[in-house]
Scaffold this motif. Sequence first.
Motif, PDB file in Angstrom:
ATOM      1  N   ALA A  87       0.826  -1.208   0.000  1.00 55.31           N
ATOM      2  CA  ALA A  87       0.000   0.000   0.000  1.00 55.31           C
ATOM      3  C   ALA A  87       0.862   1.260   0.000  1.00 55.31           C
ATOM      4  O   ALA A  87       1.932   1.302   0.606  1.00 55.31           O
ATOM      5  CB  ALA A  87      -0.919   0.004   1.219  1.00 55.31           C
ATOM      6  N   ALA A  88       0.371   2.287  -0.706  1.00 52.44           N
ATOM      7  CA  ALA A  88       1.007   3.612  -0.721  1.00 52.44           C
ATOM      8  C   ALA A  88      -0.116   4.635  -0.838  1.00 52.44           C
ATOM      9  O   ALA A  88      -0.534   5.005  -1.937  1.00 52.44           O
ATOM     10  CB  ALA A  88       1.996   3.737  -1.866  1.00 52.44           C
ATOM     11  N   LEU A  89      -0.618   5.088   0.302  1.00 55.32           N
ATOM     12  CA  LEU A  89      -1.809   5.930   0.338  1.00 55.32           C
ATOM     13  C   LEU A  89      -1.505   7.362  -0.085  1.00 55.32           C
ATOM     14  O   LEU A  89      -0.384   7.850   0.036  1.00 55.32           O
ATOM     15  CB  LEU A  89      -2.399   5.932   1.752  1.00 55.32           C
ATOM     16  N   GLU A  90      -2.566   8.048  -0.562  1.00 48.03           N
ATOM     17  CA  GLU A  90      -2.455   9.466  -0.885  1.00 48.03           C
ATOM     18  C   GLU A  90      -2.379  10.278   0.407  1.00 48.03           C
ATOM     19  O   GLU A  90      -2.724   9.808   1.501  1.00 48.03           O
ATOM     20  CB  GLU A  90      -3.666   9.912  -1.712  1.00 48.03           C
ATOM     21  N   ASP A  91      -1.941  11.536   0.277  1.00 43.84           N
ATOM     22  CA  ASP A  91      -1.692  12.380   1.445  1.00 43.84           C
ATOM     23  C   ASP A  91      -2.901  12.500   2.369  1.00 43.84           C
ATOM     24  O   ASP A  91      -2.769  12.467   3.600  1.00 43.84           O
ATOM     25  CB  ASP A  91      -1.271  13.785   1.012  1.00 43.84           C
ATOM     26  N   ALA A  96       0.312   0.035   7.716  1.00 39.63           N
ATOM     27  CA  ALA A  96      -0.364  -0.019   9.007  1.00 39.63           C
ATOM     28  C   ALA A  96      -1.834   0.397   8.905  1.00 39.63           C
ATOM     29  O   ALA A  96      -2.708  -0.221   9.516  1.00 39.63           O
ATOM     30  CB  ALA A  96       0.365   0.882  10.006  1.00 39.63           C
ATOM     31  N   VAL A  97      -2.115   1.415   8.117  1.00 33.61           N
ATOM     32  CA  VAL A  97      -3.487   1.935   8.019  1.00 33.61           C
ATOM     33  C   VAL A  97      -4.426   0.898   7.414  1.00 33.61           C
ATOM     34  O   VAL A  97      -5.569   0.739   7.852  1.00 33.61           O
ATOM     35  CB  VAL A  97      -3.511   3.244   7.207  1.00 33.61           C
ATOM     36  N   VAL A  98      -3.979   0.189   6.394  1.00 38.35           N
ATOM     37  CA  VAL A  98      -4.861  -0.776   5.725  1.00 38.35           C
ATOM     38  C   VAL A  98      -4.776  -2.167   6.339  1.00 38.35           C
ATOM     39  O   VAL A  98      -5.528  -3.064   5.944  1.00 38.35           O
ATOM     40  CB  VAL A  98      -4.551  -0.855   4.213  1.00 38.35           C
TER      41      VAL A  98
END
Length: 630
Positions: free
Chosen positions: A66-70, A184-186
């Motif tokens: 995962a690589a989330l947006e800001d 961590a978030v997902v």
Amino acid sequence: MDGFFRILRACFHASPDVVKAFLLSMRRRFSRVRQGAFASKSNTRAFNAMMRHGTEHNAGPSAMLAALEDDRLPDVDISAVTHNSQKWLSAFGDTLKALDYPKKKLHICFVDNGSTDETRQRLAETIAGLSEAGIEARLIEQTNVGFGGGHNTGVKAGGSDFVLITNVDLTFEPSSLRRIVSHAVVDTPAAAAWEMRQKPYEHPKVYEPLTGTTNWNSHACVLLRRAAFEKVGGYSRVLFMYGEDVELSYRLRTHGFVLRYNPHAVVYHHTYEKAGEVKPVQYIGSTFANLYIRLRYGRLTDILLVGPLAAGLLVRRPRFVGARRQHACSIAKLLLKAPEALSNNISNRTDAEFPFALLNYDVTRRGAFCEAGSLPAQPPKVSIITRSYQGRESLLRQAMMSVANQTYPNIQHIITEDRGETLASAVLDFASRVTHEIVHVTGNKLGRSDAANLALSQAKGEYCIFLDDDDQFYCDHVETLVAATLATEGARGAYSLAFDLPSKRVSDLGADFDVELPISHHFMASPLDPQAMKIRNCFPIQAVLFERTLYDERGGFDEDLDMLEDWALWQKYTHRTQFVYVPKTTSFYRTPFYPAAQISRMKALNSTYNIVRNRMDVWRASWDEKTTQQ
């Protein structure tokens, strides 16, 4: 050598099956002792529990990618403890400012543990620079209460849901924090810690390659869920330096939390000036911690080994001047702490299993000081070939996930089916969820070797690797092999070490296995020996990267072979060519769990052995004659 090996083979295969089973069992036991895995049953149970996490996540890419947006990234507290750390702070501050992360969401607390050099002056300069960059930064000064005590202070000073524990003797890749926080978030709420990969020397921990699950985290750079950290009470106050990370990891697992490792989030840790360096403070602290943690979390067998291990530290040759005296002081301290540790062990007994391996903890992969190589800006494409067939869809998804989780950026994955077109929908479904190219091919339906040759003929990569559908790569496998090949002039491929993982499927159609502890075979751990290759297969099939042009020059698999076809292929490709040996464990392959099944498999392989040996002797002679005439 050849004659001796022939005699051993003949004696083994002439032996009754009960003798074969005994010899195979002793071989596995000896191999584990040689690799330092003298372990209780807790190790095997802990390893099984860790590996089963992969069966829960085989529908698409794992959270580690995962690589989330800001706007989806949360605030993060960063705790950094210093003690006479002046030489690291300038680079550390610069690398924080270069992070690809919203600066207003970063809150850094430096905790200085009584430095006596110019650390505090350098900290003031670093904090000023961070503030100018829009990052909130502060300093807390206190007496030296150790690594864990310092971070307890740093964590308490913040309030964000996630906190990054980090050393200051490291630098970050710009994407590292975004990657680890996104993971961590997902991730599942049960996950409590996410460890970053260290370069140039990766920590040789074992982890489950599909989810990154591990039995303990190194805390040189690790992201923690604040709620979990606070629930278990933070770092132990018993351990001053070293071992705090293992103790906290085990305490988190005692409370049912899951630990992760993410090789895509990278930091450069400047902890060793040279490979194999022994640092006295680390060595003394680590050995004390191991004995203490055994008392606090071990089963009876683990606890009973505390005495012999402590005695061994006192009587064996010291690692440095004054080591025995320091060990004696540590053991005296351990005696004082033992009653409390044992009491906590009894009162907090849990279903979780905690591995110990002599003065280490879990099984380790080889290659602790195998330096990570660099890749060019435009790395060559690598085609990975997986052979599969109907009924193995669950296994295939895990193999595809293993490829999707690679840190290498330029991959083509070819799924070749030798018994029909039944896998097409599963392959297309997975391909829709990932960014790299996945291709499904099917052809003459003549068997495994034909299917592999079909894939080789359609491979677009400059290099190729095979991956059987029940084997897996660790996340850096392709990266490691390509970097080693490119760094060696004239090399046409590379091979690395692999775990032999004795396994049995829990169900015929599933991808869940019971496993024994993995084995590192000594005969594989050496540079390529052409004579040895003539008498035994030294390479597991998934361990080798080779130039695609070797297929054009020398052909592919012999299509009449259904066994030992890879041994014949490696003899073709390594004959009078250079392959680089990488002494690091970067993959695993499965072998039969029970000796009876292993014996049956060996009998089948033995029936093809002489055919392959004789055929390849003829092939080499023909090849040499042809190349001499050119």
